[in-house]
Scaffold this active site. Structure first.
Site, PDB file in Angstrom:
ATOM      1  N   GLU A 177       0.821  -1.216   0.000  1.00 30.12           N
ATOM      2  CA  GLU A 177       0.000   0.000   0.000  1.00 30.12           C
ATOM      3  C   GLU A 177       0.854   1.265   0.000  1.00 30.12           C
ATOM      4  O   GLU A 177       1.191   1.806   1.049  1.00 30.12           O
ATOM      5  CB  GLU A 177      -0.938   0.023   1.221  1.00 30.12           C
ATOM      6  CG  GLU A 177      -1.829   1.248   1.254  1.00 30.12           C
ATOM      7  CD  GLU A 177      -2.778   1.278   2.443  1.00 30.12           C
ATOM      8  OE1 GLU A 177      -3.564   2.251   2.546  1.00 30.12           O
ATOM      9  OE2 GLU A 177      -2.746   0.357   3.271  1.00 30.12           O
ATOM     10  N   LYS A 219      -2.429  -2.040  -3.176  1.00 28.39           N
ATOM     11  CA  LYS A 219      -3.481  -1.199  -2.598  1.00 28.39           C
ATOM     12  C   LYS A 219      -3.049   0.262  -2.721  1.00 28.39           C
ATOM     13  O   LYS A 219      -2.432   0.818  -1.824  1.00 28.39           O
ATOM     14  CB  LYS A 219      -3.737  -1.572  -1.135  1.00 28.39           C
ATOM     15  CG  LYS A 219      -4.828  -0.716  -0.490  1.00 28.39           C
ATOM     16  CD  LYS A 219      -5.174  -1.155   0.926  1.00 28.39           C
ATOM     17  CE  LYS A 219      -6.212  -0.203   1.519  1.00 28.39           C
ATOM     18  NZ  LYS A 219      -6.686  -0.627   2.852  1.00 28.39           N
TER      19      LYS A 219
END
Length: 342
Positions: A177, A219
């Site tokens: 992420e 992500k």
């Protein structure tokens, strides 16, 4: 877990147009949200809230995975069932946040570096023994005057890659992420340029560390104008910019792009994801999916407000948001769903 098993987990998390529920808020973050709603900031309130979330009927029809916080993993439902087992019983794959948070980066005012690599190998082994199947690590990148610096991007990319390599070694699927924050006055074009640079650097480091792209999920942020930007581009422009950026730098071998909501309203997060799937679902190599936190949970939290009598209606609010995002993955989301639920 073998590489084949990790690939199977990745495929399961993007299957059937489902997405991931990010319920991994740290205790300080959870307490801030509770305080705004007058909810007690206690471990028991955290437990009761998360039990309300994971016991929502039919949630597994829309949600493939749930990212848990370490505290939650150590807790049980009111019936004494460990949360990991409750998640599995709901037909949802359990995962865990493993970073130690973003801290001020030495020598680089206004920038953050995510910590938590020390001791991570042993922690990952413990999580795997507890039944977790994937993990998540978040890095934050700020757009501002002269920011981000190359040093910040490189340091965070290397940490993400080292984390991902350790996850695959331990048999946990890594969710990577790198978040370019929405805060600021930057334009869509500025966000595009920074996001492209960040993702290019991250994937270079992942390659260097030997991370298998088929056995990970990304992500990222969507490519968006800053929250304070005077021009807020339409969902279709956001979709086009985001997909164009990602086609330049995200390997086709990555199974899924699980967008974070990053401070967007629940409705905007659904609308923008829908625009991507309407325009590009059949033209991109990866699933365009979601891993939302506030954009899934906030309506339910506000409805629950710490009251046991509100659990059922709060669960209905959560399920409606999950259904809206399931529809967005199919390119079938409509604003009318916010009122009718269908």
């Amino acid at each position: 877990m073998t590489n084949q098993a990790l690939v199977a987990t990745a495929q399961a998390l993007v299957a059937d147009d489902k997405g991931i529920l990010a319920m991994d808020e740290s205790n300080p973050t959870c307490n801030k949200r509770f305080a705004r709603l007058g909810i007690p900031q206690t471990s028991e309130a955290h437990r009761a809230y998360r039990e309300m979330i994971v016991t929502t009927p039919s949630l597994g029809a829309c949600i493939s995975g749930a990212i848990l916080y370490d505290e939650t993993i150590r807790q049980t439902t009111s019936e004494g069932i460990p949360f990991v087992q409750a998640v599995i019983a709901a037909g949802i794959i359990p995962g865990v946040k493993v970073d130690a948070g973003a801290k001020d980066m030495a020598g680089h005012p206004g920038e953050k570096i995510t910590e938590g690599l020390d001791g991570l190998r042993d922690r990952l082994k413990d999580y795997a023994r507890l039944g977790l199947r994937f993990a998540k690590w978040r890095a934050v990148i700020v757009i501002g005057d002269g920011l981000p610096s190359r040093a910040c991007i490189e340091a965070n990319a290397q940490a993400l890659a080292r984390y991902a390599a350790l996850c695959q070694e331990a048999g946990l699927l890594p969710i990577v992420e790198p978040e370019v924050l929405m805060d600021g006055e930057h334009s869509l074009a500025q966000c595009f340029a920074v996001t492209e640079q960040v993702l290019h650097t991250v994937f270079k480091q992942l390659y260097t560390q030997g991370v298998l792209p088929e056995a990970m999920l990304l992500k990222p942020n969507m490519v968006l104008p800053g929250l304070s930007c005077s021009r807020q581009d339409a969902a279709e422009a956001v979709a086009q910019a985001t997909v164009r950026c990602f086609l330049r730098v995200v390997p086709a071998a990555v199974p899924g792009v699980m967008f974070l909501s990053g401070g967007q309203s629940a409705e905007l997060a659904s609308s923008r994801l829908n625009a991507m799937n309407v325009g590009f679902k059949s033209r991109v190599p990866w699933a365009l999916s979601f891993s939302y936190g506030r954009a899934l949970q906030q309506p339910a939290m506000e409805t629950w407000a710490g009251q046991g009598t509100n659990v059922k209606v709060a669960q209905q609010a959560l399920l409606q948001r999950a259904r809206c995002n399931l529809a967005a993955r199919r390119g079938e989301y409509r604003a009318a769903m916010e009122v009718t639920g269908s």
